[in-house]
Design a protein around this motif. Structure first.
Motif, short mmCIF file in Angstrom:
data_model
loop_
_atom_site.label_atom_id
_atom_site.label_comp_id
_atom_site.label_asym_id
_atom_site.label_seq_id
_atom_site.Cartn_x
_atom_site.Cartn_y
_atom_site.Cartn_z
N SER A 5 0.85 -1.19 0.00
CA SER A 5 0.00 0.00 0.00
C SER A 5 0.89 1.24 0.00
CB SER A 5 -0.86 0.00 1.26
OG SER A 5 -1.33 1.30 1.54
N VAL A 6 0.40 2.34 -0.56
CA VAL A 6 1.15 3.61 -0.49
C VAL A 6 1.49 3.96 0.97
CG1 VAL A 6 0.32 4.67 -2.63
CG2 VAL A 6 -1.03 4.91 -0.53
N LEU A 7 0.70 3.48 1.90
CA LEU A 7 0.94 3.82 3.31
C LEU A 7 2.21 3.17 3.84
CD1 LEU A 7 -2.68 3.45 4.76
CD2 LEU A 7 -1.50 5.54 4.02
N HIS A 8 2.65 2.08 3.20
CA HIS A 8 3.77 1.32 3.76
C HIS A 8 4.93 1.17 2.78
CE1 HIS A 8 0.92 0.44 6.87
NE2 HIS A 8 0.11 -0.16 6.03
N THR A 9 4.90 1.86 1.65
CA THR A 9 5.95 1.69 0.65
C THR A 9 6.96 2.82 0.74
OG1 THR A 9 4.42 0.53 -0.82
CG2 THR A 9 6.39 1.44 -1.84
N ALA B 230 -3.85 -3.73 -13.10
CA ALA B 230 -4.15 -2.39 -13.62
C ALA B 230 -5.65 -2.19 -13.82
CB ALA B 230 -3.41 -2.16 -14.93
N LEU B 231 -6.42 -3.27 -13.74
CA LEU B 231 -7.85 -3.22 -14.08
C LEU B 231 -8.76 -3.25 -12.86
CD1 LEU B 231 -7.77 -5.72 -17.09
CD2 LEU B 231 -7.42 -3.24 -17.12
N VAL B 232 -8.27 -3.86 -11.79
CA VAL B 232 -9.11 -3.97 -10.57
C VAL B 232 -8.22 -3.72 -9.34
CG1 VAL B 232 -10.79 -5.64 -11.49
CG2 VAL B 232 -8.68 -6.47 -10.45
N GLY B 233 -8.84 -3.32 -8.26
CA GLY B 233 -8.09 -3.14 -7.02
C GLY B 233 -8.00 -4.45 -6.24
N PHE B 234 -6.99 -4.55 -5.40
CA PHE B 234 -6.83 -5.73 -4.53
C PHE B 234 -6.65 -5.28 -3.09
CE2 PHE B 234 -5.34 -7.30 -8.65
CZ PHE B 234 -6.04 -8.50 -8.76
N THR B 235 -7.18 -6.05 -2.15
CA THR B 235 -6.97 -5.68 -0.75
C THR B 235 -5.49 -5.81 -0.39
OG1 THR B 235 -7.65 -7.91 -0.19
CG2 THR B 235 -9.28 -6.17 0.13
N ARG B 236 -4.79 -6.81 -0.98
CA ARG B 236 -3.34 -6.90 -0.79
C ARG B 236 -2.71 -6.02 -1.87
NH1 ARG B 236 -4.56 -12.41 -1.01
NH2 ARG B 236 -4.51 -13.49 0.99
N ALA B 237 -2.43 -4.77 -1.55
CA ALA B 237 -2.02 -3.80 -2.57
C ALA B 237 -0.54 -3.92 -2.93
CB ALA B 237 -2.30 -2.39 -2.06
N GLN B 238 -0.26 -3.66 -4.22
CA GLN B 238 1.12 -3.40 -4.70
C GLN B 238 0.97 -2.14 -5.53
OE1 GLN B 238 0.60 -6.97 -6.73
NE2 GLN B 238 -0.04 -7.53 -4.68
#
Ligand SMILES: NC(=O)c1ccc[n+]([C@@H]2O[C@H](COP(=O)([O-])OP(=O)(O)OC[C@H]3O[C@@H](n4cnc5c(N)ncnc54)[C@H](O)[C@@H]3O)[C@@H](O)[C@H]2O)c1
Length: 253
Positions: free
Chosen positions: A101-105, A148-156
């Motif tokens: 997530s942007v919060l942890h990268t 690139a098409l859908v969001g995921f709860t485990r974010a990259q």
């Protein structure tokens, strides 16, 4: 056989995974292949396998995120084979431990992931298109992702943002170079069984992914390479600016 006869294809990240499968498949179909990878031994191994099958290939080593490396690899390939017709921007990295997530990268990992997955396409296009123009046309294939098409709860998030930007870049390149006879399309694979996924694919996670894929399994690298072959060949001669989703039905669900 011979679907790519007379063509020379540069494939980045062709030392492993989907890129290696594509290199082998393109060579089986008559292409001469420039096998570009940051891992020189892996690139040489792909070339050895192509040559064992009677094909022709050249290993070039460098980092696709570094302009000087890309410029040299493209120039070496063009000099060796005399022309270039296909640029397959396959190299990419998925670093789930550092890109979350942007919060942890951390900013340095964001920059590196975007440089490899997105800026590389800028360098390859910049230095490759003049050769495609000289050859009278060609095909650029970009590697997107269902990320690139859908969001995921485990974010990259860096990976996702880079792959999303590639969709826009694909359309811009398609329009700009259409009158040069240069086509540009993007493939969005779902999950593919490659070294990229291997560190993360525990049995439990594999089962979880498979449950969410209508075809009930993750892809084999050749199933993505086969679509790249179609886009590299003249069979897709009226396709440009298109997105091909190859995900076992995942995003249709
Ligand atoms: N495997 C999947 O589930 C999946 C899903 C969607 C999209 N993709 C995309 O498909 C492409 C190929 O993925 P893969 O699974 O075959 O990966 P992989 O990790 O199995 O192979 C990638 C290859 O790229 C090379 N590479 C990495 N960084 C490089 C750099 N900076 N410069 C040059 N070469 C570099 C590696 O050495 C390796 O040989 C990537 O763009 C990836 O994002 C993969």
């Amino acid at each position: 056989m011979n679907r790519l006869n007379t063509k020379v294809a540069v494939i980045t990240g062709a030392g492993m995974g989907i890129g290696r499968e594509a290199a082998l498949l393109f060579a089986e179909e008559g292409a001469r292949v420039v096998v570009a990878d940051i891992d020189g031994n892996a690139a040489k191994e792909t070339v050895t396998r192509i040559e064992a099958g009677g094909g022709e290939a050249l290993a070039v080593t460098g980092d696709v995120a570094v302009e000087a490396d890309v410029e040299r690899m493209i120039a070496d390939g063009a000099r060796h084979f005399g022309a270039l017709h296909v640029l397959y921007n396959n190299a990419g990295v998925l670093w789930k431990d550092r890109d979350q997530s942007v919060l942890h990268t951390d900013g340095q990992w964001w920059d590196r992931v975007v440089a490899i997955n997105l800026k590389s396409v800028f360098w390859v296009t910049k230095h490759g298109v003049p050769h495609l123009r000289r050859a009278g046309g060609g095909s650029i294939i970009n590697m997107g992702s269902v990320s690139a098409l859908v969001g995921f709860t485990r974010a990259q998030d860096a990976y996702t943002a880079a792959k999303g930007a590639l969709i826009s870049l694909t359309k811009s390149l398609a329009i700009q170079f259409a009158r040069d006879g240069i086509r540009c399309n993007i493939i969005h694979p779902g999950i593919v069984d490659t070294p990229l996924q291997a560190p993360y694919l525990t049995d439990a996670l594999r089962k979880e992914f498979e449950a969410g894929i209508p075809l009930g399994r993750i892809a084999r690298p050749r199933e993505i390479a086969a679509v790249a072959l179609f886009l590299a060949s003249d069979e897709s001669s009226f396709m440009t600016g298109a997105e091909l989703v190859v995900d076992g039905g995942f995003t249709a669900g």
